[in-house]
Design a protein around this motif. Structure first.
Motif, mmCIF file in Angstrom:
data_model
loop_
_atom_site.group_PDB
_atom_site.id
_atom_site.type_symbol
_atom_site.label_atom_id
_atom_site.label_comp_id
_atom_site.label_asym_id
_atom_site.label_seq_id
_atom_site.Cartn_x
_atom_site.Cartn_y
_atom_site.Cartn_z
ATOM 1 N N ILE A 1 0.835 -1.196 0.000
ATOM 2 C CA ILE A 1 0.000 0.000 0.000
ATOM 3 C C ILE A 1 0.872 1.249 0.000
ATOM 4 O O ILE A 1 0.618 2.206 -0.737
ATOM 5 C CB ILE A 1 -0.948 -0.008 1.215
ATOM 6 N N GLY A 2 1.921 1.243 0.830
ATOM 7 C CA GLY A 2 2.784 2.408 0.924
ATOM 8 C C GLY A 2 3.514 2.717 -0.362
ATOM 9 O O GLY A 2 3.695 3.885 -0.724
ATOM 10 N N ARG A 3 3.942 1.692 -1.090
ATOM 11 C CA ARG A 3 4.668 1.885 -2.355
ATOM 12 C C ARG A 3 3.750 1.819 -3.571
ATOM 13 O O ARG A 3 4.224 1.886 -4.706
ATOM 14 C CB ARG A 3 5.755 0.808 -2.486
ATOM 15 N N LYS A 4 2.447 1.650 -3.316
ATOM 16 C CA LYS A 4 1.447 1.604 -4.379
ATOM 17 C C LYS A 4 1.773 0.522 -5.409
ATOM 18 O O LYS A 4 1.681 0.734 -6.624
ATOM 19 C CB LYS A 4 1.307 2.968 -5.049
ATOM 20 N N LEU A 5 2.142 -0.639 -4.894
ATOM 21 C CA LEU A 5 2.438 -1.757 -5.773
ATOM 22 C C LEU A 5 1.139 -2.371 -6.286
ATOM 23 O O LEU A 5 0.132 -2.417 -5.572
ATOM 24 C CB LEU A 5 3.244 -2.823 -5.028
ATOM 25 N N PRO A 6 1.119 -2.857 -7.516
ATOM 26 C CA PRO A 6 -0.104 -3.477 -8.026
ATOM 27 C C PRO A 6 -0.387 -4.794 -7.313
ATOM 28 O O PRO A 6 0.529 -5.455 -6.791
ATOM 29 C CB PRO A 6 0.223 -3.713 -9.504
ATOM 30 N N LEU A 7 -1.645 -5.156 -7.295
ATOM 31 C CA LEU A 7 -2.040 -6.397 -6.637
ATOM 32 C C LEU A 7 -1.364 -7.599 -7.285
ATOM 33 O O LEU A 7 -1.135 -8.630 -6.637
ATOM 34 C CB LEU A 7 -3.560 -6.535 -6.683
ATOM 35 N N SER A 8 -1.019 -7.455 -8.544
ATOM 36 C CA SER A 8 -0.346 -8.549 -9.240
ATOM 37 C C SER A 8 1.014 -8.869 -8.614
ATOM 38 O O SER A 8 1.506 -9.993 -8.740
ATOM 39 C CB SER A 8 -0.156 -8.196 -10.716
ATOM 40 N N ALA A 9 1.627 -7.885 -7.939
ATOM 41 C CA ALA A 9 2.916 -8.134 -7.297
ATOM 42 C C ALA A 9 2.784 -9.174 -6.195
ATOM 43 O O ALA A 9 3.667 -10.018 -6.003
ATOM 44 C CB ALA A 9 3.481 -6.827 -6.727
ATOM 45 N N LEU A 10 1.668 -9.127 -5.478
ATOM 46 C CA LEU A 10 1.422 -10.126 -4.435
ATOM 47 C C LEU A 10 0.932 -11.435 -5.043
ATOM 48 O O LEU A 10 1.382 -12.517 -4.652
ATOM 49 C CB LEU A 10 0.398 -9.596 -3.436
ATOM 50 N N ALA A 11 0.040 -11.339 -6.005
ATOM 51 C CA ALA A 11 -0.495 -12.557 -6.626
ATOM 52 C C ALA A 11 0.602 -13.368 -7.298
ATOM 53 O O ALA A 11 0.534 -14.605 -7.354
ATOM 54 C CB ALA A 11 -1.578 -12.196 -7.638
ATOM 55 N N GLY A 12 1.639 -12.702 -7.815
ATOM 56 C CA GLY A 12 2.718 -13.403 -8.496
ATOM 57 C C GLY A 12 3.919 -13.695 -7.635
ATOM 58 O O GLY A 12 4.908 -14.263 -8.123
ATOM 59 N N TYR B 1 6.583 -22.703 0.837
ATOM 60 C CA TYR B 1 5.448 -23.572 1.184
ATOM 61 C C TYR B 1 5.874 -24.524 2.295
ATOM 62 O O TYR B 1 6.970 -25.070 2.247
ATOM 63 C CB TYR B 1 5.005 -24.367 -0.042
ATOM 64 N N PRO B 2 5.022 -24.758 3.278
ATOM 65 C CA PRO B 2 3.746 -24.105 3.526
ATOM 66 C C PRO B 2 3.903 -22.965 4.536
ATOM 67 O O PRO B 2 4.564 -23.126 5.567
ATOM 68 C CB PRO B 2 2.923 -25.249 4.129
ATOM 69 N N THR B 3 3.328 -21.840 4.254
ATOM 70 C CA THR B 3 3.330 -20.708 5.176
ATOM 71 C C THR B 3 1.949 -20.073 5.175
ATOM 72 O O THR B 3 1.191 -20.171 4.204
ATOM 73 C CB THR B 3 4.364 -19.640 4.785
ATOM 74 N N LEU B 4 1.633 -19.382 6.255
ATOM 75 C CA LEU B 4 0.361 -18.687 6.350
ATOM 76 C C LEU B 4 0.275 -17.555 5.332
ATOM 77 O O LEU B 4 -0.812 -17.178 4.899
ATOM 78 C CB LEU B 4 0.176 -18.131 7.771
ATOM 79 N N SER B 5 1.422 -17.005 4.950
ATOM 80 C CA SER B 5 1.423 -15.900 3.986
ATOM 81 C C SER B 5 0.778 -16.294 2.665
ATOM 82 O O SER B 5 0.320 -15.431 1.907
ATOM 83 C CB SER B 5 2.851 -15.423 3.740
ATOM 84 N N GLU B 6 0.746 -17.600 2.382
ATOM 85 C CA GLU B 6 0.112 -18.039 1.134
ATOM 86 C C GLU B 6 -1.371 -17.690 1.100
ATOM 87 O O GLU B 6 -1.945 -17.506 0.028
ATOM 88 C CB GLU B 6 0.296 -19.538 0.963
ATOM 89 N N ALA B 7 -1.990 -17.568 2.267
ATOM 90 C CA ALA B 7 -3.397 -17.165 2.299
ATOM 91 C C ALA B 7 -3.555 -15.760 1.740
ATOM 92 O O ALA B 7 -4.552 -15.457 1.059
ATOM 93 C CB ALA B 7 -3.941 -17.237 3.724
ATOM 94 N N ALA B 8 -2.582 -14.886 2.015
ATOM 95 C CA ALA B 8 -2.616 -13.529 1.473
ATOM 96 C C ALA B 8 -2.482 -13.567 -0.047
ATOM 97 O O ALA B 8 -3.195 -12.858 -0.778
ATOM 98 C CB ALA B 8 -1.498 -12.702 2.085
ATOM 99 N N LYS B 9 -1.577 -14.397 -0.533
ATOM 100 C CA LYS B 9 -1.388 -14.522 -1.980
ATOM 101 C C LYS B 9 -2.641 -15.071 -2.657
ATOM 102 O O LYS B 9 -3.052 -14.590 -3.729
ATOM 103 C CB LYS B 9 -0.193 -15.425 -2.258
ATOM 104 N N ARG B 10 -3.265 -16.061 -2.042
ATOM 105 C CA ARG B 10 -4.462 -16.652 -2.637
ATOM 106 C C ARG B 10 -5.599 -15.635 -2.684
ATOM 107 O O ARG B 10 -6.380 -15.605 -3.647
ATOM 108 C CB ARG B 10 -4.890 -17.890 -1.847
ATOM 109 N N ALA B 11 -5.702 -14.800 -1.647
ATOM 110 C CA ALA B 11 -6.727 -13.753 -1.664
ATOM 111 C C ALA B 11 -6.488 -12.786 -2.815
ATOM 112 O O ALA B 11 -7.425 -12.406 -3.533
ATOM 113 C CB ALA B 11 -6.734 -13.008 -0.327
ATOM 114 N N ALA B 12 -5.231 -12.385 -3.024
ATOM 115 C CA ALA B 12 -4.900 -11.473 -4.115
ATOM 116 C C ALA B 12 -5.189 -12.124 -5.471
ATOM 117 O O ALA B 12 -5.663 -11.460 -6.413
ATOM 118 C CB ALA B 12 -3.435 -11.060 -4.021
ATOM 119 N N SER B 13 -4.929 -13.412 -5.572
ATOM 120 C CA SER B 13 -5.141 -14.115 -6.845
ATOM 121 C C SER B 13 -6.614 -14.146 -7.238
ATOM 122 O O SER B 13 -6.946 -14.244 -8.433
ATOM 123 C CB SER B 13 -4.601 -15.540 -6.749
ATOM 124 N N GLU B 14 -7.495 -14.056 -6.244
ATOM 125 C CA GLU B 14 -8.928 -14.068 -6.537
ATOM 126 C C GLU B 14 -9.348 -12.895 -7.411
ATOM 127 O O GLU B 14 -10.377 -12.950 -8.089
ATOM 128 C CB GLU B 14 -9.729 -14.042 -5.231
#
Length: 484
Positions: A433-444, A449-462
């Protein structure tokens, strides 16, 4: 010639940072602190509360071990041992914030109260100090409500809670914000009865209702009782011949119900420590929310003065009572006050906040409600349940949700997380948010694996899934399959 280049009032997180950097740059610095070095965070807030929570979570883990095939006896709570752990955590960190360390940096540490006697002078410890610049970092303290009967009963705040030599039998907590909820869960898991009284319609009122409800459910499982949407109208001393002979205070609610407890913790909010500073003598404008500053944290009425941390009230932005905000302010202050860099401004667009329960509730940027209030109408709400995360399943910790608030063009406006150690994921979203990165940066992003952070990535991929599986994309793939 002024006595000091920089005078800092308050040795909490912000004041210590400013004093250290100023001295390191060769300026003559005085640091004034009337209480304990390290301020609230070290002595009464962040450190002791998280140390107490760690003990509480250990007790909960022992009770819950059977589901992993580990049979343990019920944990025995050694309150003296818990207190020793809390005090030990403070003691281990304290040398970093000590007067001796700062004197070693060349800072003159004055252990006294301070008040202004002129726009360019302060009195502290019987001395009058003149300055080129002064930084007010006096922090905040717990609000003591104007409650009938309060002067006749013992009560606690975060400054006295950790001094209890015996565990509360029944802790009544007035306030369902972060401090109240953290201490409710900590004490419940350590074997105390706990009741939280919240005048508003629900606890964690600033947080997304979906996430707050998950945290509430966790506390209820721990045995915490809630009285929401009802005001506390007065408190009474428990009569000696009462049936609840061990209790020391009775909370009387507006619906007529009465709750007896052994201790009362006041956790209804915080107010800036303005009293005693004599800001009028310094020509410093203030409101009940703090010292009025511009976005660069400079006083609007006395250009020699800056305010940082809980006591700063930037116009159009408002105060924020978080230790990490104090650190952010210190960085802004260095740029605006010492290096005179223009356009240095406070921004809370990517500000994280965390309620350190179990699971933790973290919010970075805007909630859904805040985004709509700010005029964002074309919103996409992306959710991914923690129950669909392989690490969470493996560890048997599947409660929680990742919820992303996305604006036009896939811009991430906010992220809400309810998950074990959610605060550890907050930095990822703060950076985006601070650097105004596109959502694709997180989705990609490639995550281990396995980490809880993957839940954040999966949400972005939606956000991209509907486009990926659209009829057009399917037709395109159908054509491309004919290529050799």
């Amino acid at each position: 010639m002024p006595d000091f280049d920089v005078v800092v009032i308050g040795a909490g997180a912000a004041g210590l940072s400013v004093a250290a950097i100023s001295a390191g740059l060769g300026l003559k610095v005085a640091l004034i602190e009337r209480g304990r070095m390290g301020g609230d965070c070290l002595n009464y807030g962040c450190v002791p509360s998280k140390a107490l929570l760690a003990a509480a979570h250990a007790a909960a883990a022992a009770r819950d071990a059977a589901r992993f095939g580990i049979r343990l006896p019920p944990p025995e709570i050694d309150w003296a041992g818990v207190r020793a752990h809390v005090k030990g955590a403070i003691a281990r960190i304290a040398p970093n914030d000590s007067a001796a360390r700062f004197r070693g940096m060349g800072v003159e540490v004055i252990e006294a109260s301070a008040h202004f006697v002129a726009p360019d002078a302060i009195e502290a410890g019987g001395r009058t100090l003149t300055f080129r610049r002064v930084v007010i970092a006096a922090g905040s303290s717990a609000i003591i409500p104007d409650l009938p009967g309060l002067d006749g009963v013992p009560w606690l705040t975060n400054e006295t809670l950790f001094d209890l030599e015996e565990p509360p039998g029944h802790l009544l907590i007035l306030g369902g914000g972060p401090i109240g909820l953290e201490m409710a869960q900590a004490h419940a898991r350590l074997g105390c009865l706990v009741t939280v009284i919240e005048a508003g319609p629900r606890i964690a009122s600033r947080e997304d209702p979906e996430l707050a409800e998950g945290l509430r459910a966790s506390l209820v499982r721990d045995g915490v009782e809630f009285r929401e949407g009802v005001k506390l109208v007065r408190v009474e001393q428990l009569e000696p011949d009462s049936l609840a002979a061990q209790a020391g205070v009775v909370a009387v609610l507006e619906d007529g119900s009465r709750i007896a407890g052994t201790h009362l913790l006041l956790a209804v909010g915080r107010a800036p420590r303005l009293a005693g500073l004599d800001l009028t003598a310094g020509g410093i404008e203030s409101t009940p929310r703090g010292i009025v500053t511009g976005a660069d944290l400079r006083s609007v009425s006395n250009k020699r003065v800056w305010a940082v941390g809980d006591i700063a009230d930037p116009r159009g932005i408002g105060p924020r009572a978080f230790t990490h905000v104090a650190s952010q302010h210190a960085g802004i202050l260095v740029r605006s006050m010492l290096f005179r860099l223009p356009f240095t401004k406070v921004s809370y667009a990517a500000l994280p906040r965390v309620t350190y329960g179990d699971p933790e509730l973290a919010q970075i940027g805007l909630t859904e409600a805040e985004a709509r209030e700010a005029g964002h109408t074309d919103l996409a709400l992306l959710r991914w349940p923690v129950a669909e995360n392989d690490r969470a399943v493996a560890e048997g910790r599947t409660e929680g949700l990742v919820k992303l608030v996305v604006g036009k063009g896939g811009r991430l406006l906010g992220a809400g997380l309810l998950a074990p150690h959610a605060g550890e994921m907050a930095g990822m979203f703060g950076l985006m948010i601070g650097r105004k990165l596109p959502l694709s940066a997180l989705a990609g992003m490639v995550l281990p694996y396995p980490t809880l952070s993957e839940a954040a990535k999966r949400a972005a991929s939606e956000f991209y899934t509907p486009k990926l599986l659209s009829p057009f994309t399917k037709r395109l793939v159908g054509l491309l399959k004919r290529l050799p």
